[in-house]
Design a protein around this motif. Structure first.
Motif, short mmCIF file in Angstrom:
data_model
loop_
_atom_site.label_atom_id
_atom_site.label_comp_id
_atom_site.label_asym_id
_atom_site.label_seq_id
_atom_site.Cartn_x
_atom_site.Cartn_y
_atom_site.Cartn_z
N GLU A 52 0.83 -1.20 0.00
CA GLU A 52 0.00 0.00 0.00
C GLU A 52 0.87 1.25 0.00
N LEU A 53 1.94 1.22 0.79
CA LEU A 53 2.87 2.35 0.86
C LEU A 53 3.55 2.57 -0.50
N ARG A 54 4.00 1.48 -1.13
CA ARG A 54 4.63 1.60 -2.45
C ARG A 54 3.64 2.18 -3.46
N LYS A 55 2.40 1.65 -3.42
CA LYS A 55 1.36 2.11 -4.33
C LYS A 55 1.09 3.60 -4.09
N ARG A 56 0.98 3.98 -2.84
CA ARG A 56 0.71 5.39 -2.50
C ARG A 56 1.87 6.28 -2.94
N ARG A 57 3.09 5.80 -2.75
CA ARG A 57 4.27 6.57 -3.20
C ARG A 57 4.23 6.78 -4.71
N ARG A 58 3.89 5.69 -5.45
CA ARG A 58 3.80 5.82 -6.91
C ARG A 58 2.73 6.83 -7.29
N GLU A 59 1.58 6.78 -6.59
CA GLU A 59 0.51 7.73 -6.87
C GLU A 59 0.96 9.16 -6.58
N ILE A 60 1.62 9.33 -5.44
CA ILE A 60 2.12 10.67 -5.06
C ILE A 60 3.16 11.15 -6.07
N GLN A 61 4.08 10.25 -6.48
CA GLN A 61 5.08 10.63 -7.48
C GLN A 61 4.42 11.00 -8.80
N ALA A 62 3.40 10.24 -9.19
CA ALA A 62 2.68 10.57 -10.43
C ALA A 62 1.99 11.92 -10.30
N GLN A 63 1.37 12.15 -9.13
CA GLN A 63 0.72 13.44 -8.90
C GLN A 63 1.73 14.57 -8.92
N LEU A 64 2.88 14.34 -8.26
CA LEU A 64 3.93 15.36 -8.24
C LEU A 64 4.45 15.63 -9.66
N LYS A 65 4.60 14.55 -10.42
CA LYS A 65 5.07 14.71 -11.79
C LYS A 65 4.06 15.52 -12.59
N ASP A 66 2.77 15.15 -12.45
CA ASP A 66 1.72 15.90 -13.16
C ASP A 66 1.70 17.35 -12.73
N GLU A 67 1.78 17.58 -11.42
CA GLU A 67 1.76 18.95 -10.91
C GLU A 67 2.99 19.73 -11.37
N SER A 68 4.15 19.07 -11.33
CA SER A 68 5.37 19.76 -11.77
C SER A 68 5.30 20.07 -13.26
N GLN A 69 4.70 19.15 -14.04
CA GLN A 69 4.54 19.42 -15.46
C GLN A 69 3.57 20.57 -15.70
N LYS A 70 2.49 20.59 -14.89
CA LYS A 70 1.54 21.69 -15.01
C LYS A 70 2.20 23.02 -14.66
N ILE A 71 3.06 23.00 -13.67
CA ILE A 71 3.76 24.22 -13.26
C ILE A 71 4.84 24.56 -14.28
N ALA A 72 5.56 23.54 -14.74
CA ALA A 72 6.69 23.77 -15.65
C ALA A 72 6.25 24.14 -17.05
N ALA A 73 5.14 23.61 -17.52
CA ALA A 73 4.73 23.83 -18.91
C ALA A 73 4.64 25.31 -19.26
N PRO A 74 3.92 26.14 -18.50
CA PRO A 74 3.87 27.56 -18.88
C PRO A 74 5.23 28.25 -18.75
N ILE A 75 6.01 27.81 -17.78
CA ILE A 75 7.35 28.41 -17.61
C ILE A 75 8.22 28.07 -18.81
#
Length: 193
Positions: free
Chosen positions: A39-62
């Motif tokens: 569950e922890l590994r799965k949650r980490r992957r989800e968080i990493q995917a969310q962070l990646k998505d969020e960072s891409q959302k932040i980085a794209a306009p920059i």
């Protein structure tokens, strides 16, 4: 069976039951730890995917703005380079006035209609050529002309500009890309050894 034997038997059976219960508890704990780790590994992957998505959302306009700025800087640099190259080309027009310039001037005259040109503007150096090629025309000296002429007839109803400067101006859109490619090739080749 005596009292002591009964107690020993109970202790032995209790000890076995305790071991069995302990083993079952340890097995359940291990299974629970395994599920929790997964569950922890799965949650980490989800968080990493969310962070990646969020960072891409932040980085794209920059990144988009950085790319736009880089293109604007490149366009400005190309514009300045084009202006410099054009100024150098204008400065080099004097070299066209070499040994065979009389033939060049004659060719320019041959390109315009053979009418009675009333006024012809030329550089100071071309005054005599203009007088020879345009007899009867009012010849004016124009210091902005490097070579060739401007002529008018019929009260300025007919006008022609056949100067070196005008030819360069008209040909510049075709000349500039050739020059820029040559400059790029020289830059890619590096400094001459």
């Amino acid at each position: 069976m005596g009292h002591d034997a009964l107690i020993a038997d109970l202790r032995h059976k209790s000890s076995e039951r305790i071991k069995k219960i302990r083993q079952e508890a340890e097995d359940q704990a291990e299974e629970l730890r395994g599920r929790k780790k997964e569950e922890l590994r799965k949650r980490r992957r989800e968080i990493q995917a969310q962070l990646k998505d969020e960072s891409q959302k932040i980085a794209a306009p920059i990144l988009h703005e950085a790319e736009r700025t880089a293109l604007a800087v490149e366009d400005e640099a190309m514009g300045r380079l084009s202006e410099r190259l054009y100024a150098l080309a204008v400065d080099m027009l004097d070299q066209v006035r070499g040994r065979d310039y009389r033939l060049v001037f004659a060719q320019f005259v041959g390109e315009v209609p053979a009418i009675a040109w009333e006024m012809v503007q030329v550089s100071r150096q071309d005054r005599e050529l203009a007088e020879a090629f345009f007899p009867g025309a009012d010849i004016e000296v124009d210091s902005s002309i490097i070579g060739g002429f401007r002529a008018s007839a019929d009260g300025k109803r007919y006008r022609v500009v056949n100067t070196l400067e005008k030819r360069l101006e008209k040909g510049w859109p075709a000349i500039l890309p050739i020059l820029l490619r040559q400059i790029a090739r020289e830059q890619d080749a590096g400094p001459a050894a």
